[in-house]
Design a protein around this motif. Structure first.
Motif, PDB file in Angstrom:
ATOM      1  N   PHE A  89      10.144 -12.636  21.025  1.00  0.00           N
ATOM      2  CA  PHE A  89      11.377 -12.032  20.522  1.00  0.00           C
ATOM      3  C   PHE A  89      12.475 -12.179  21.566  1.00  0.00           C
ATOM      4  O   PHE A  89      13.576 -11.693  21.396  1.00  0.00           O
ATOM      5  CB  PHE A  89      11.149 -10.545  20.217  1.00  0.00           C
ATOM      6  CG  PHE A  89      10.489  -9.929  21.363  1.00  0.00           C
ATOM      7  CD1 PHE A  89      11.221  -9.557  22.458  1.00  0.00           C
ATOM      8  CD2 PHE A  89       9.104  -9.855  21.396  1.00  0.00           C
ATOM      9  CE1 PHE A  89      10.581  -9.101  23.583  1.00  0.00           C
ATOM     10  CE2 PHE A  89       8.482  -9.396  22.522  1.00  0.00           C
ATOM     11  CZ  PHE A  89       9.219  -9.014  23.621  1.00  0.00           C
TER      12      PHE A  89
ATOM     13  N   THR B 191      15.465 -13.597  23.184  1.00  0.00           N
ATOM     14  CA  THR B 191      16.525 -14.487  22.713  1.00  0.00           C
ATOM     15  C   THR B 191      17.595 -14.539  23.793  1.00  0.00           C
ATOM     16  O   THR B 191      17.445 -13.944  24.857  1.00  0.00           O
ATOM     17  CB  THR B 191      17.162 -13.968  21.408  1.00  0.00           C
ATOM     18  OG1 THR B 191      17.891 -12.756  21.704  1.00  0.00           O
ATOM     19  CG2 THR B 191      16.129 -13.688  20.341  1.00  0.00           C
ATOM     20  N   MET B 192      18.667 -15.279  23.507  1.00  0.00           N
ATOM     21  CA  MET B 192      19.776 -15.352  24.441  1.00  0.00           C
ATOM     22  C   MET B 192      20.369 -13.955  24.670  1.00  0.00           C
ATOM     23  O   MET B 192      21.094 -13.739  25.629  1.00  0.00           O
ATOM     24  CB  MET B 192      20.859 -16.281  23.903  1.00  0.00           C
ATOM     25  CG  MET B 192      20.370 -17.671  23.508  1.00  0.00           C
ATOM     26  SD  MET B 192      19.611 -18.604  24.854  1.00  0.00           S
ATOM     27  CE  MET B 192      21.082 -19.338  25.587  1.00  0.00           C
ATOM     28  N   TYR B 193      20.086 -13.023  23.773  1.00  0.00           N
ATOM     29  CA  TYR B 193      20.693 -11.704  23.874  1.00  0.00           C
ATOM     30  C   TYR B 193      19.801 -10.647  24.517  1.00  0.00           C
ATOM     31  O   TYR B 193      20.239  -9.536  24.741  1.00  0.00           O
ATOM     32  CB  TYR B 193      21.104 -11.203  22.477  1.00  0.00           C
ATOM     33  CG  TYR B 193      22.454 -11.696  22.054  1.00  0.00           C
ATOM     34  CD1 TYR B 193      23.612 -11.011  22.406  1.00  0.00           C
ATOM     35  CD2 TYR B 193      22.586 -12.860  21.296  1.00  0.00           C
ATOM     36  CE1 TYR B 193      24.860 -11.454  22.013  1.00  0.00           C
ATOM     37  CE2 TYR B 193      23.828 -13.318  20.901  1.00  0.00           C
ATOM     38  CZ  TYR B 193      24.965 -12.615  21.260  1.00  0.00           C
ATOM     39  OH  TYR B 193      26.188 -13.066  20.876  1.00  0.00           O
ATOM     40  N   ARG B 194      18.520 -10.939  24.720  1.00  0.00           N
ATOM     41  CA  ARG B 194      17.636  -9.906  25.247  1.00  0.00           C
ATOM     42  C   ARG B 194      16.403 -10.512  25.913  1.00  0.00           C
ATOM     43  O   ARG B 194      15.914 -11.560  25.494  1.00  0.00           O
ATOM     44  CB  ARG B 194      17.214  -8.947  24.129  1.00  0.00           C
ATOM     45  CG  ARG B 194      16.382  -9.621  23.061  1.00  0.00           C
ATOM     46  CD  ARG B 194      16.101  -8.678  21.897  1.00  0.00           C
ATOM     47  NE  ARG B 194      15.392  -9.391  20.849  1.00  0.00           N
ATOM     48  CZ  ARG B 194      15.393  -9.049  19.568  1.00  0.00           C
ATOM     49  NH1 ARG B 194      16.053  -7.985  19.167  1.00  0.00           N
ATOM     50  NH2 ARG B 194      14.713  -9.741  18.692  1.00  0.00           N
TER      51      ARG B 194
ATOM     52  N   ALA C  66      19.288  -5.311  23.727  1.00  0.00           N
ATOM     53  CA  ALA C  66      20.394  -5.256  22.764  1.00  0.00           C
ATOM     54  C   ALA C  66      19.957  -4.409  21.587  1.00  0.00           C
ATOM     55  O   ALA C  66      18.768  -4.368  21.257  1.00  0.00           O
ATOM     56  CB  ALA C  66      20.769  -6.663  22.309  1.00  0.00           C
ATOM     57  N   GLY C  67      20.903  -3.719  20.986  1.00  0.00           N
ATOM     58  CA  GLY C  67      20.548  -2.893  19.836  1.00  0.00           C
ATOM     59  C   GLY C  67      21.681  -1.971  19.442  1.00  0.00           C
ATOM     60  O   GLY C  67      22.845  -2.215  19.780  1.00  0.00           O
ATOM     61  N   TRP C  68      21.300  -0.924  18.717  1.00  0.00           N
ATOM     62  CA  TRP C  68      22.265   0.042  18.216  1.00  0.00           C
ATOM     63  C   TRP C  68      22.183   1.343  19.017  1.00  0.00           C
ATOM     64  O   TRP C  68      21.088   1.746  19.433  1.00  0.00           O
ATOM     65  CB  TRP C  68      21.972   0.373  16.751  1.00  0.00           C
ATOM     66  CG  TRP C  68      22.350  -0.711  15.807  1.00  0.00           C
ATOM     67  CD1 TRP C  68      23.512  -0.802  15.096  1.00  0.00           C
ATOM     68  CD2 TRP C  68      21.572  -1.856  15.415  1.00  0.00           C
ATOM     69  NE1 TRP C  68      23.509  -1.931  14.305  1.00  0.00           N
ATOM     70  CE2 TRP C  68      22.337  -2.587  14.486  1.00  0.00           C
ATOM     71  CE3 TRP C  68      20.311  -2.344  15.779  1.00  0.00           C
ATOM     72  CZ2 TRP C  68      21.881  -3.774  13.904  1.00  0.00           C
ATOM     73  CZ3 TRP C  68      19.856  -3.520  15.201  1.00  0.00           C
ATOM     74  CH2 TRP C  68      20.642  -4.220  14.284  1.00  0.00           C
TER      75      TRP C  68
ATOM     76  N   ARG D 156      14.668  -2.890  16.002  1.00  0.00           N
ATOM     77  CA  ARG D 156      13.590  -2.811  14.998  1.00  0.00           C
ATOM     78  C   ARG D 156      12.299  -2.265  15.593  1.00  0.00           C
ATOM     79  O   ARG D 156      11.473  -1.693  14.892  1.00  0.00           O
ATOM     80  CB  ARG D 156      13.334  -4.218  14.431  1.00  0.00           C
ATOM     81  CG  ARG D 156      12.269  -4.283  13.346  1.00  0.00           C
ATOM     82  CD  ARG D 156      12.081  -5.718  12.834  1.00  0.00           C
ATOM     83  NE  ARG D 156      10.717  -6.171  12.964  1.00  0.00           N
ATOM     84  CZ  ARG D 156      10.325  -7.441  12.846  1.00  0.00           C
ATOM     85  NH1 ARG D 156      11.201  -8.386  12.618  1.00  0.00           N
ATOM     86  NH2 ARG D 156       9.046  -7.764  12.974  1.00  0.00           N
ATOM     87  N   TYR D 157      12.129  -2.435  16.913  1.00  0.00           N
ATOM     88  CA  TYR D 157      10.815  -2.192  17.507  1.00  0.00           C
ATOM     89  C   TYR D 157      10.689  -0.841  18.191  1.00  0.00           C
ATOM     90  O   TYR D 157       9.583  -0.416  18.517  1.00  0.00           O
ATOM     91  CB  TYR D 157      10.508  -3.318  18.504  1.00  0.00           C
ATOM     92  CG  TYR D 157      10.803  -4.671  17.896  1.00  0.00           C
ATOM     93  CD1 TYR D 157       9.876  -5.287  17.070  1.00  0.00           C
ATOM     94  CD2 TYR D 157      12.037  -5.289  18.083  1.00  0.00           C
ATOM     95  CE1 TYR D 157      10.160  -6.507  16.476  1.00  0.00           C
ATOM     96  CE2 TYR D 157      12.328  -6.508  17.493  1.00  0.00           C
ATOM     97  CZ  TYR D 157      11.390  -7.113  16.689  1.00  0.00           C
ATOM     98  OH  TYR D 157      11.668  -8.309  16.088  1.00  0.00           O
TER      99      TYR D 157
ATOM    100  N   VAL E 151      26.972  -1.529  18.391  1.00  0.00           N
ATOM    101  CA  VAL E 151      26.017  -2.568  18.775  1.00  0.00           C
ATOM    102  C   VAL E 151      26.340  -3.004  20.197  1.00  0.00           C
ATOM    103  O   VAL E 151      27.462  -3.429  20.469  1.00  0.00           O
ATOM    104  CB  VAL E 151      26.105  -3.780  17.829  1.00  0.00           C
ATOM    105  CG1 VAL E 151      25.028  -4.799  18.172  1.00  0.00           C
ATOM    106  CG2 VAL E 151      25.957  -3.331  16.383  1.00  0.00           C
TER     107      VAL E 151
ATOM    108  N   LEU F 102      29.041  -5.336  21.606  1.00  0.00           N
ATOM    109  CA  LEU F 102      29.015  -6.511  20.722  1.00  0.00           C
ATOM    110  C   LEU F 102      29.760  -6.240  19.430  1.00  0.00           C
ATOM    111  O   LEU F 102      30.298  -7.151  18.808  1.00  0.00           O
ATOM    112  CB  LEU F 102      27.574  -6.909  20.407  1.00  0.00           C
ATOM    113  CG  LEU F 102      26.689  -7.257  21.611  1.00  0.00           C
ATOM    114  CD1 LEU F 102      25.254  -7.518  21.161  1.00  0.00           C
ATOM    115  CD2 LEU F 102      27.235  -8.481  22.345  1.00  0.00           C
ATOM    116  N   ASN F 103      29.736  -4.984  19.009  1.00  0.00           N
ATOM    117  CA  ASN F 103      30.427  -4.602  17.775  1.00  0.00           C
ATOM    118  C   ASN F 103      30.565  -3.098  17.751  1.00  0.00           C
ATOM    119  O   ASN F 103      29.619  -2.385  18.083  1.00  0.00           O
ATOM    120  CB  ASN F 103      29.627  -5.084  16.556  1.00  0.00           C
ATOM    121  CG  ASN F 103      30.511  -5.667  15.467  1.00  0.00           C
ATOM    122  OD1 ASN F 103      31.700  -5.342  15.391  1.00  0.00           O
ATOM    123  ND2 ASN F 103      29.950  -6.519  14.636  1.00  0.00           N
TER     124      ASN F 103
END
Lengths: 604, 604
Positions: free
Chosen positions: B18, B20-23, B42-44, B62-63, B91, B123-124
């Motif tokens: 899992f 990725t470039m983001y985590r 990364a997340g909320w 998600r995890y 985010v 990020l958002n």
């Protein structure tokens, strides 16, 4: 070709329990080691040979063929008579003893044995099939579609469907192992303005309103990313009501995927991994890193955004070396471009003339073709020797990479048109030269597609991929000044000259998405009415996300070494979108229309 | 309840890639052993607590959830300020060091550590969600459906979707191992006469004609059997345009299965095997042979063709022991029938009166209820002591199996009505008594359904299952004399009082199928127009075949310990068949109608 597929479906675990009340073994199972066993088999009569005193019957089921034998000495008279009445495709059940075959058949898995039948039950009779149920059939395509249930009995179709099952199972298991969750998105959704090709579904409960069938689950998979689902996939039917080209279907299947918190590189790695896995598991082919090419380079080198790179024959642009001589055709052309045909110097003059006729056919539309023979002695002979000397032609051969023995074919004209024409010629020649080998696999990423494409009909730019695709970082400003030059974070996966997948990094903020809709000519109102829910969703914290969708029908066909998809679809529709077997679509009755608050408004 | 599901999704292999470039890690991953690691997450923002000098943020993906910390001493002033602006559902991406947490949280997988943030990227942003994103939310059902993408962020919904994925993967892998081939059947098919509830799809290319969406792939799976496919399955969407009850959806998913060369026993074994496998793998419950009950017995003992047998409370028919006394209500009744409520003697008079009111509600419709208390000392006290002495009541307790301390509830009236009423009472009482335990599983085969059922509205017999179901051997003649008595080779699989699957052995010869259509009131012409292709197919050698279909939405819900299906559907529709998130169905524009050769014909 089918043999090739067949080799690869040995995966099917035939050790599962297929014993039923009707059979103890299947028809592909018995061997010399089973001799003297009492067995029960059931299946279809593939063929029978009646010599009077002896009858052989080939009994077929999904798993294979077993030979049955009835003879005067060992079979009762009644059963002998009954055996003689068995026609092709009768469904029977037999009990009997496995015995050694006198003349063994080494080409059959069960060729060492036969069954001496002691009991015969006819489960169902059969009338004569409209075409032969053999690997090579005498049935035409339309007839085979009408009686598709008979066509499926033939190995080529049956094995294609089993092959499809294997591929989808591999896809699902691979993606599940990688943490992707398959989520079912709805089929009854909403028609969209670019939805001119939507199939719509009137609602009885909501008078005057319509659902639409999805052309893809695009917005739903993006909403799943907003919902935190992180890694999504779905093998899902999609629908498009468009005029059908020979090898398209109004309903088709996608492997639809999306990921969040990713950059383009993550997506490419993830789905390159999937494709590599399939090539290895299904085809036994190991491929390391997939090559990548820029969209612009693909167009320049192959005249095509889905180049087949199993063979070379790259384009050589000849403007510099072929213009500014006295040949006005070339001088007036936007692009002069050629390819080297390996061994093409062996073509006779007549063969070359035929090739020229081929490119001049309306489907291709070239005005002519210049050629240049590359002789074994290093000299050249071209159709335009009047204008070009040996030194000029040597430059042509350098640019196109032609070797002694090759033939250089050159087309000229408007860049876009001439590239398309030369691409068609390149594929045709490769096909003729046997360079498109079905068991050789050459995947390729095509990168950085344009964001927009110009539509001559509406005189407007349209989203090349779809309006949710993000432009390359920093390029959004270009939309105002040079929209055609804006590149997108969009990519296609190409396999053997076929686009098998495509996707993009999406816009994930409301402001950019509004801007995009604005540039694409949506009014604020239209954008809100159609995609308000998506832009609303972006306000509640959307993560960076992107994805890819594979066309399953084509992917399966190509992995199976085929170019046409129909044999890999159980019940395909014809070119008019009709199911000729069930005769659909069909008129519905007045009451049904009435209940749906609809009236026909026929043009004719 | 959700905890229960959650326990069982640990299957998700969190060791997939899992990153990725983001985590570098996901939010459910870091432990004390990772202390001093530099990580990127990364997340909320789940929530943040701002004490001025220190800010804690719970970061969710998600995890799981990981705590972030920013404090005056170790965080720059700018970042501190930025951290204080973080709202719920923003985010973000953070880099930082894993450190030991001062006050550990043993209820959190990551509760031993926190991340001292060194870099923060928003990020958002997010506006305030319309309901709280927590396991227990303040959002009502309609609001949650409108913002389904936010609802999916909540553990109960997210985990239900992941759970559904697990179940479908198990089903596919099990059936594939057993030799079943998943074949995709078409979605654009033909409307049928019983297709009053078909969704239809106008065809642009075939003017005035319509496809229909399948209510099930019934005929196609039978054709696959004719085609020799032998063992077929498909997890497939089906469609029914009917007035929706609370827990139905216009589109729903089936596990559709069919086998050839089988008898009923083979089908039961095959799908009992599948269900047993699911109960074991998903729920950790091992169940041996599933019990079977005749349809007639199910109606007699439970008043219901899908009895919940997790608890007893079987019906006792009291005609023999309660009629022919002076109680005219019973004497005039077709059926007098009671159940013993375990421990029911503890109910107060007031509670029993409420029960009587409950059965008299219009939804149930009983005229009254007789009861009898079974005292601990062996004596009885009934509401009809005037008519029945202790010996009579002792017989009641014998017939209903009541023990001292129980309460016998007795209803009377027309057999069908009173059975339905008592069944409702039985289920209600079991619910109240906590006897319907969600983590207890009681499967049951209900066998030998009637072939036909009488329809009061049309005053005709209809196929109870569908017109392709075969009657029991030797009973076809009965169709002429006593159609209602004919039993079918049809069976349902019931789990905890819910029908989760149903199927039948099919007719496989043209003559019987024609006869059936005839009995069902089809003219020869109608039968031919609608099912000609199937009867044609039978002429070419159809094998004996049969199958079963599971309702996936319900199966998943029940395995997940729930009774309602909506949380297990990513994007459900409401009771009017509307998707309130995307606002579908919706009107389409004039040009679209015109192109489809349709006009609206509104009633209002």
């Amino acid at each position: 070709m089918y043999k090739y597929i067949f080799n690869h479906i040995t995966y099917v675990n035939l050790h599962f329990n297929f014993t039923t009340m009707y059979r103890s073994h299947h028809c592909g199972e018995l061997r010399a080691t089973d001799i003297n066993e009492e067995v029960t088999l059931a299946g279809w009569v593939q063929k029978s040979r009646d010599k009077g005193f002896i009858v052989w019957v080939d009994l077929r089921d999904r798993y294979g063929i077993t030979q049955l034998v009835f003879d005067e000495e060992r079979t009762s008279k009644d059963m002998m008579k009954q055996a003689q009445t068995l026609g092709r495709e009768f469904v029977i059940q037999v009990k009997g003893t496995v015995i050694e075959r006198a003349s063994k058949n080494p080409n059959m898995a069960t060729g060492d044995i036969e069954i001496l039948v002691s009991e015969l039950n006819i489960l169902n009779k059969a009338i004569l099939p409209p075409f032969t149920i053999e690997d090579e059939t005498d049935g035409g395509e339309e007839l085979r579609m009408k009686y598709r249930y008979l066509d499926i009995r033939r190995n080529p179709v049956k094995n294609s469907l089993i092959f499809r099952h294997k591929v989808t199972q591999e896809v699902r298991n691979y993606l599940s192992r990688e943490g992707f969750i398959e989520v079912e998105t709805p089929y009854l959704i909403k028609s969209t303005p670019e939805g001119a090709r939507d199939f719509v579904v009137p609602s009885r409960m909501n008078e005057g309103e319509f659902y639409a069938l999805p052309q893809s689950p695009q917005t739903f998979k993006q909403l799943l990313m907003v919902g935190g689902m992180d890694k999504y996939f779905q093998i899902v039917k999609c629908f498009r009501d468009e005029d059908l080209r020979a090898d398209r279907q109004p309903e088709f299947t996608q492997i639809d995927c999306e990921m969040a918190f990713i950059e383009q590189e993550d997506i490419l790695n993830a789905f390159e991994g999937l494709t590599r896995h399939l090539l290895k598991e299904i085809n036994g082919v190991e491929i390391d890193k997939f090559p990548r090419i820029q969209y612009d380079d693909a167009m320049r080198l192959y005249g095509n955004d889905k180049p087949d790179i199993r063979f070379g024959m790259e384009f050589g642009e000849l403007n510099e070396v072929a213009q500014h001589k006295d040949f006005s055709v070339f001088n007036n052309a936007e692009l002069v471009v050629g390819i080297a045909v390996p061994g093409g110097n062996s073509y006779t003059r007549k063969e070359i003339d035929k090739l020229i006729d081929w490119v001049k056919r309306p489907q291709i539309g070239a005005l002519g073709m210049v050629y240049c023979r590359c002789n074994e002695d290093g000299s050249f002979k071209s159709s335009v020797d009047k204008f070009y000397d040996q030194d000029d032609l040597a430059k042509w051969s350098e640019v196109t990479g032609a070797k002694p023995g090759d033939l250089i074919c050159v087309l000229s004209g408007d860049t876009n048109k001439v590239r398309t024409q030369l691409s068609a010629l390149r594929m045709e020649l490769a096909e003729r030269l046997g360079l498109r080998k079905p068991n050789e696999f050459a995947p390729l990423w095509v990168m950085d597609f344009p964001l927009l494409e110009w539509d001559e009909e509406t005189k407007r730019y349209h989203a090349m991929h779809h309006p949710f695709t993000s432009p390359k970082p920093g390029q959004i400003e270009l939309l105002k000044t040079d929209p055609g030059a804006v590149k997108a974070n969009a990519y296609d996966l190409v396999l053997n000259g076929n686009e098998i997948g495509g996707g993009s990094i999406r816009i994930h903020d409301k402001a950019t998405q509004s801007l995009m809709f604005d540039y694409l000519g949506f009014t604020e109102e239209e954008a809100k009415a159609q995609f308000g829910f998506l832009m609303d969703a972006f306000q509640y914290g959307a993560p960076p996300h992107g994805g890819l969708a594979f066309g399953l029908d084509r992917l399966v066909a190509i992995l199976g070494g085929q170019e046409t998809i129909r044999d890999f679809i159980a019940f395909p529709k014809n070119n008019s979108g009709r199911d000729v077997m069930i005769d659909a679509p069909a008129p519905i009755n007045e009451e049904q229309l009435e209940e749906l608050s609809l009236k026909l408004n026929l043009k004719s």
